[in-house]
Design a protein around this motif. Sequence first.
Motif, PDB file in Angstrom:
ATOM      1  N   GLY A 132       0.799  -1.213   0.000  1.00 43.22           N
ATOM      2  CA  GLY A 132       0.000   0.000   0.000  1.00 43.22           C
ATOM      3  C   GLY A 132       0.834   1.266   0.000  1.00 43.22           C
ATOM      4  N   PHE A 133       2.170   1.115   0.017  1.00 47.81           N
ATOM      5  CA  PHE A 133       3.046   2.280   0.149  1.00 47.81           C
ATOM      6  C   PHE A 133       2.899   3.277  -0.989  1.00 47.81           C
ATOM      7  CE2 PHE A 133       5.506  -0.032  -2.927  1.00 47.81           C
ATOM      8  CZ  PHE A 133       6.249   0.924  -3.601  1.00 47.81           C
ATOM      9  N   ALA A 134       2.501   2.815  -2.188  1.00 46.98           N
ATOM     10  CA  ALA A 134       2.448   3.699  -3.354  1.00 46.98           C
ATOM     11  C   ALA A 134       1.224   4.601  -3.364  1.00 46.98           C
ATOM     12  CB  ALA A 134       2.494   2.874  -4.640  1.00 46.98           C
ATOM     13  N   VAL A 135       0.218   4.282  -2.539  1.00 51.00           N
ATOM     14  CA  VAL A 135      -0.963   5.131  -2.445  1.00 51.00           C
ATOM     15  C   VAL A 135      -0.585   6.404  -1.701  1.00 51.00           C
ATOM     16  CG1 VAL A 135      -3.306   5.332  -1.536  1.00 51.00           C
ATOM     17  CG2 VAL A 135      -2.524   3.168  -2.506  1.00 51.00           C
ATOM     18  N   LEU A 136      -1.012   7.541  -2.214  1.00 53.47           N
ATOM     19  CA  LEU A 136      -0.669   8.814  -1.589  1.00 53.47           C
ATOM     20  C   LEU A 136      -1.037   8.829  -0.112  1.00 53.47           C
ATOM     21  CD1 LEU A 136       0.411  11.684  -2.307  1.00 53.47           C
ATOM     22  CD2 LEU A 136      -1.982  12.390  -2.397  1.00 53.47           C
ATOM     23  N   GLY A 137      -0.137   9.295   0.702  1.00 51.37           N
ATOM     24  CA  GLY A 137      -0.345   9.363   2.139  1.00 51.37           C
ATOM     25  C   GLY A 137       0.987   9.618   2.811  1.00 51.37           C
ATOM     26  N   ASP A 138       0.947  10.178   4.004  1.00 50.72           N
ATOM     27  CA  ASP A 138       2.167  10.594   4.667  1.00 50.72           C
ATOM     28  C   ASP A 138       2.774   9.472   5.504  1.00 50.72           C
ATOM     29  OD1 ASP A 138       4.188  12.315   5.274  1.00 50.72           O
ATOM     30  OD2 ASP A 138       3.103  13.387   6.843  1.00 50.72           O
ATOM     31  N   TYR A 139       4.085   9.299   5.404  1.00 57.41           N
ATOM     32  CA  TYR A 139       4.851   8.374   6.227  1.00 57.41           C
ATOM     33  C   TYR A 139       5.959   9.159   6.928  1.00 57.41           C
ATOM     34  CZ  TYR A 139       2.835   4.201   3.986  1.00 57.41           C
ATOM     35  OH  TYR A 139       1.981   3.221   3.545  1.00 57.41           O
ATOM     36  N   GLU A 140       6.319   8.725   8.130  1.00 58.50           N
ATOM     37  CA  GLU A 140       7.431   9.368   8.829  1.00 58.50           C
ATOM     38  C   GLU A 140       8.773   8.937   8.239  1.00 58.50           C
ATOM     39  OE1 GLU A 140       7.259   8.737  13.002  1.00 58.50           O
ATOM     40  OE2 GLU A 140       5.298   9.688  13.236  1.00 58.50           O
ATOM     41  N   ASP A 141       8.840   7.709   7.773  1.00 60.31           N
ATOM     42  CA  ASP A 141      10.095   7.170   7.244  1.00 60.31           C
ATOM     43  C   ASP A 141      10.399   7.782   5.876  1.00 60.31           C
ATOM     44  OD1 ASP A 141      12.129   5.540   6.094  1.00 60.31           O
ATOM     45  OD2 ASP A 141      11.534   3.879   7.403  1.00 60.31           O
ATOM     46  N   ARG A 142      11.492   8.521   5.790  1.00 61.48           N
ATOM     47  CA  ARG A 142      11.870   9.177   4.551  1.00 61.48           C
ATOM     48  C   ARG A 142      12.074   8.188   3.412  1.00 61.48           C
ATOM     49  NH1 ARG A 142      11.043  13.107   1.569  1.00 61.48           N
ATOM     50  NH2 ARG A 142      11.058  14.393   3.473  1.00 61.48           N
ATOM     51  N   LYS A 143      12.575   7.003   3.722  1.00 58.98           N
ATOM     52  CA  LYS A 143      12.819   6.010   2.670  1.00 58.98           C
ATOM     53  C   LYS A 143      11.516   5.556   2.027  1.00 58.98           C
ATOM     54  CE  LYS A 143      17.125   4.349   4.693  1.00 58.98           C
ATOM     55  NZ  LYS A 143      17.841   3.203   5.309  1.00 58.98           N
ATOM     56  N   ILE A 144      10.457   5.404   2.844  1.00 61.22           N
ATOM     57  CA  ILE A 144       9.166   5.013   2.289  1.00 61.22           C
ATOM     58  C   ILE A 144       8.602   6.159   1.462  1.00 61.22           C
ATOM     59  CG2 ILE A 144       6.799   4.325   2.828  1.00 61.22           C
ATOM     60  CD1 ILE A 144       7.843   2.861   5.242  1.00 61.22           C
ATOM     61  N   LYS A 145       8.774   7.383   1.938  1.00 63.86           N
ATOM     62  CA  LYS A 145       8.333   8.544   1.169  1.00 63.86           C
ATOM     63  C   LYS A 145       9.020   8.577  -0.192  1.00 63.86           C
ATOM     64  CE  LYS A 145       7.281  11.748   4.969  1.00 63.86           C
ATOM     65  NZ  LYS A 145       7.609  13.072   5.553  1.00 63.86           N
ATOM     66  N   ASP A 146      10.327   8.308  -0.187  1.00 59.63           N
ATOM     67  CA  ASP A 146      11.078   8.325  -1.440  1.00 59.63           C
ATOM     68  C   ASP A 146      10.606   7.221  -2.385  1.00 59.63           C
ATOM     69  OD1 ASP A 146      12.521  10.469  -0.509  1.00 59.63           O
ATOM     70  OD2 ASP A 146      14.284   9.293   0.067  1.00 59.63           O
ATOM     71  N   ALA A 147      10.313   6.032  -1.821  1.00 64.55           N
ATOM     72  CA  ALA A 147       9.833   4.923  -2.655  1.00 64.55           C
ATOM     73  C   ALA A 147       8.472   5.261  -3.258  1.00 64.55           C
ATOM     74  CB  ALA A 147       9.743   3.649  -1.822  1.00 64.55           C
ATOM     75  N   GLN A 148       7.611   5.902  -2.460  1.00 69.55           N
ATOM     76  CA  GLN A 148       6.293   6.306  -2.955  1.00 69.55           C
ATOM     77  C   GLN A 148       6.444   7.296  -4.114  1.00 69.55           C
ATOM     78  OE1 GLN A 148       3.301   9.271  -0.971  1.00 69.55           O
ATOM     79  NE2 GLN A 148       2.911   7.248  -0.062  1.00 69.55           N
ATOM     80  N   LYS A 149       7.320   8.272  -3.922  1.00 67.72           N
ATOM     81  CA  LYS A 149       7.547   9.277  -4.963  1.00 67.72           C
ATOM     82  C   LYS A 149       8.131   8.641  -6.217  1.00 67.72           C
ATOM     83  CE  LYS A 149       9.981  13.650  -5.760  1.00 67.72           C
ATOM     84  NZ  LYS A 149      10.877  14.682  -5.147  1.00 67.72           N
ATOM     85  N   GLN A 150       9.058   7.716  -6.031  1.00 69.18           N
ATOM     86  CA  GLN A 150       9.696   7.081  -7.181  1.00 69.18           C
ATOM     87  C   GLN A 150       8.704   6.229  -7.964  1.00 69.18           C
ATOM     88  OE1 GLN A 150      13.405   5.236  -6.310  1.00 69.18           O
ATOM     89  NE2 GLN A 150      13.735   4.513  -8.383  1.00 69.18           N
ATOM     90  N   THR A 151       7.834   5.515  -7.254  1.00 69.05           N
ATOM     91  CA  THR A 151       6.838   4.682  -7.928  1.00 69.05           C
ATOM     92  C   THR A 151       5.863   5.533  -8.728  1.00 69.05           C
ATOM     93  OG1 THR A 151       7.006   3.010  -6.198  1.00 69.05           O
ATOM     94  CG2 THR A 151       5.075   2.920  -7.603  1.00 69.05           C
ATOM     95  N   PHE A 152       5.439   6.667  -8.153  1.00 69.04           N
ATOM     96  CA  PHE A 152       4.559   7.570  -8.900  1.00 69.04           C
ATOM     97  C   PHE A 152       5.238   8.009 -10.191  1.00 69.04           C
ATOM     98  CE2 PHE A 152       3.272  11.884 -10.059  1.00 69.04           C
ATOM     99  CZ  PHE A 152       1.908  11.689 -10.262  1.00 69.04           C
ATOM    100  N   GLY A 153       6.517   8.354 -10.103  1.00 63.07           N
ATOM    101  CA  GLY A 153       7.250   8.774 -11.285  1.00 63.07           C
ATOM    102  C   GLY A 153       7.347   7.674 -12.336  1.00 63.07           C
ATOM    103  N   GLN A 154       7.539   6.438 -11.881  1.00 65.01           N
ATOM    104  CA  GLN A 154       7.613   5.311 -12.813  1.00 65.01           C
ATOM    105  C   GLN A 154       6.279   5.082 -13.517  1.00 65.01           C
ATOM    106  OE1 GLN A 154       8.835   2.342 -10.033  1.00 65.01           O
ATOM    107  NE2 GLN A 154      11.032   2.681 -10.346  1.00 65.01           N
ATOM    108  N   MET A 155       5.192   5.115 -12.739  1.00 69.01           N
ATOM    109  CA  MET A 155       3.871   4.863 -13.311  1.00 69.01           C
ATOM    110  C   MET A 155       3.470   5.990 -14.250  1.00 69.01           C
ATOM    111  SD  MET A 155       2.090   3.295  -9.852  1.00 69.01           S
ATOM    112  CE  MET A 155       0.558   2.688 -10.579  1.00 69.01           C
ATOM    113  N   LEU A 156       3.713   7.226 -13.832  1.00 68.42           N
ATOM    114  CA  LEU A 156       3.405   8.372 -14.683  1.00 68.42           C
ATOM    115  C   LEU A 156       4.229   8.324 -15.961  1.00 68.42           C
ATOM    116  CD1 LEU A 156       2.161  11.186 -15.207  1.00 68.42           C
ATOM    117  CD2 LEU A 156       4.078  12.159 -13.903  1.00 68.42           C
ATOM    118  N   GLY A 157       5.534   8.069 -15.829  1.00 72.81           N
ATOM    119  CA  GLY A 157       6.397   8.018 -16.997  1.00 72.81           C
ATOM    120  C   GLY A 157       5.984   6.942 -17.986  1.00 72.81           C
ATOM    121  N   TRP A 158       5.495   5.833 -17.456  1.00 74.10           N
ATOM    122  CA  TRP A 158       5.076   4.710 -18.307  1.00 74.10           C
ATOM    123  C   TRP A 158       3.895   5.101 -19.190  1.00 74.10           C
ATOM    124  CZ3 TRP A 158       7.180   0.233 -19.715  1.00 74.10           C
ATOM    125  CH2 TRP A 158       6.365  -0.732 -20.310  1.00 74.10           C
ATOM    126  N   ILE A 159       2.866   5.680 -18.570  1.00 80.09           N
ATOM    127  CA  ILE A 159       1.696   6.030 -19.392  1.00 80.09           C
ATOM    128  C   ILE A 159       1.981   7.234 -20.284  1.00 80.09           C
ATOM    129  CG2 ILE A 159       0.010   4.958 -17.846  1.00 80.09           C
ATOM    130  CD1 ILE A 159      -0.584   7.677 -16.687  1.00 80.09           C
TER     131      ILE A 159
END
Length: 330
Positions: free
Chosen positions: A300-327
């Motif tokens: 569920g990490f890729a669904v928009l929402g706030d996490y305290e862990d910076r690494k999870i935030k970065d993974a969420q941001k990176q996944t959004f970029g991958q999905m957006l870039g793909w389409i």
Amino acid sequence: MTDEEIATKAPESDIERNSAEHAEQSVFPGDTRAQEGASMGEHCVIDRPTPAGEIPTGEMSKLGGVDVYIAKPGDYPHSPSKLLLLLTGGTGIKSTNNQLQADKYASEGFLVVMPDQFEGDPAPNSVDATSVEEHPSFIEQFKLRAAETAKSFLIDMWLARHTPEKVMPLLQKVIEGAEEEFADAIANGGGIYGIGYCFGAKYILVLAGEHPDTVSRGQTAPKDVEQGTVKHTPLIKAGAIAHGTDVTKEDIELVKVPILMACIENDSLFPEEVLQAGRMALEKNSIEHEIHVYSGVPHGFAVLGDYEDRKIKDAQKQTFGQMLGWIQSH
């Protein structure tokens, strides 16, 4: 494609497990790892805290008689756009986080249609992630786990109400409505694009596949399908999914359009054997695809929402970029 491994640590990893029964279950809703044998977990039905200061800008409407959330680019219809069908997890279209996620794709130039796949019946939401203490006492942990056990039963009942036989006809109505109301955006993109998270990921795969006539209408295909049965072509031109639930290898094997999948290592809700069988089928069928596997992040990490862990935030941001870039590239 080479899998991408991102070393991050989910917040629940520091919490001591009391028993084997709860070995993969966190007391923090929204941070749970995939649970053995589960068909859907807390991660798919509970919103993370909403990012501070963000307010949805889209609107509620109807397409084909089905409730939808629509997010449009600021310059639409004066400038061309492309239509994106966004399918959510169990929190549904009234979730602020899901609406904000739709808005993010709209800000990138897509006209986003996010349908209510659940007909006003989102998943049970008995635990508020924002009300849980950061370090709950043993008693509070026990209470939360008891609540999660009860909720798991309710979720199973809820899933039984939202099967492909119920969901697919709704999506068909929305697509038909979009073809009428937003024909310009569909024509501009050469078809409909699809993004899916958790529950919705499965249905993006179905819409990306070539299925017998019965399946395309949300019916169960007969065991003995006669030769020559009409197969309907995919209803989207390209898709991207994140941490799907209830995905079968057949869902992936039937995919006929470019697809990107963001997955999680050791995810019982999207087992490795299903992913590998799907990968082999995509390669065998020469379907353009990318598969990214993240380790250590909660389902569920890729669904928009706030996490305290910076690494999870970065993974969420990176996944959004991958999905957006793909389409965007298709």
